[in-house]
Design an enzyme around this catalytic site. Structure first.
Site, short mmCIF file in Angstrom:
data_model
loop_
_atom_site.label_atom_id
_atom_site.label_comp_id
_atom_site.label_asym_id
_atom_site.label_seq_id
_atom_site.Cartn_x
_atom_site.Cartn_y
_atom_site.Cartn_z
N ASN A 1 0.81 -1.22 0.00
CA ASN A 1 0.00 0.00 0.00
C ASN A 1 0.84 1.27 0.00
O ASN A 1 2.05 1.23 0.22
CB ASN A 1 -0.94 -0.03 1.20
CG ASN A 1 -2.20 -0.82 0.90
OD1 ASN A 1 -2.98 -0.44 0.05
ND2 ASN A 1 -2.37 -1.93 1.58
N HIS B 1 23.87 2.97 9.01
CA HIS B 1 25.17 3.28 9.60
C HIS B 1 25.56 2.11 10.49
O HIS B 1 24.72 1.53 11.17
CB HIS B 1 25.11 4.57 10.40
CG HIS B 1 24.65 5.74 9.60
ND1 HIS B 1 25.44 6.34 8.64
CD2 HIS B 1 23.47 6.40 9.58
CE1 HIS B 1 24.78 7.31 8.08
NE2 HIS B 1 23.57 7.38 8.62
N THR C 1 11.54 -6.82 15.94
CA THR C 1 12.99 -6.93 16.10
C THR C 1 13.45 -8.37 16.22
O THR C 1 14.65 -8.63 16.18
CB THR C 1 13.46 -6.16 17.35
OG1 THR C 1 12.83 -6.74 18.50
CG2 THR C 1 13.12 -4.69 17.25
N LYS C 2 12.49 -9.30 16.38
CA LYS C 2 12.80 -10.73 16.53
C LYS C 2 11.83 -11.54 15.67
O LYS C 2 10.77 -11.06 15.30
CB LYS C 2 12.66 -11.16 17.99
CG LYS C 2 13.67 -10.48 18.89
CD LYS C 2 13.54 -10.96 20.31
CE LYS C 2 14.59 -10.25 21.16
NZ LYS C 2 14.47 -10.55 22.56
N ARG D 1 5.70 -8.53 20.29
CA ARG D 1 5.68 -9.83 20.97
C ARG D 1 4.41 -10.55 20.55
O ARG D 1 3.42 -9.93 20.14
CB ARG D 1 5.76 -9.67 22.48
CG ARG D 1 4.59 -8.92 23.07
CD ARG D 1 4.74 -8.77 24.59
NE ARG D 1 3.65 -8.00 25.13
CZ ARG D 1 2.43 -8.47 25.39
NH1 ARG D 1 2.14 -9.72 25.16
NH2 ARG D 1 1.50 -7.68 25.88
#
Length: 140
Positions: free
Chosen positions: A40, A71, A115-116, A130
């Site tokens: 989208n 970075h 992030t996991k 989570r």
């Protein structure tokens, strides 16, 4: 749609992929998007190494998918591949960060920061994301 390709970029799009106006793709690595997936407006994919999005996925508005920190941080990898499985729904404003695998049939809640890894057929929400529900299914 804005598409910027680096010298080593390899982009493969499946059949019936729908790319909306306002989508941004910057690719210097390998990007694959599976059949019948739609992205989208306002979604941004930054692919410096490898991003794979499976078939039949629904990517909502203003989602960010990036396999790189851009970075570097000394002693940590700057870029890690992202794999988004088949039939995954990613809600508006979610962020999918480097090194993540999202299993088939998963749902990522709006605004989540992933992030996991997210297991198949689960709902992940929050910052950091989570698992909040298991053994789910969803429909277009």
């Amino acid at each position: 749609m804005e598409l910027k390709l680096g010298k080593t970029a390899q982009c493969r799009f499946g059949e019936n992929v729908r790319l909306s106006k306002g989508l941004i793709i910057h690719c210097g690595g390998e990007l694959t998007i599976g059949d019948n997936t739609f992205l989208n407006p306002g979604t941004m994919i930054l692919c410096s190494t490898h991003v794979a999005i499976g078939p039949n996925c629904a990517i909502s508005w203003l989602v960010q998918i990036t396999d790189s920190d851009i970075h570097g941080i000394t002693g940590r990898p700057r870029s890690l591949p992202i794999k988004i499985g088949a039939h995954v729904w990613i809600g508006a404003h979610a962020k999918i960060l480097k090194g993540v695998t999202i299993g088939d049939g998963a749902v990522i809640g709006a605004g989540a920061v992933v992030t996991k890894d997210v297991p198949a057929r689960t709902v992940a929400a929050g910052n950091p994301a989570r698992v909040v529900a298991e053994d789910i299914s969803w429909e277009f």
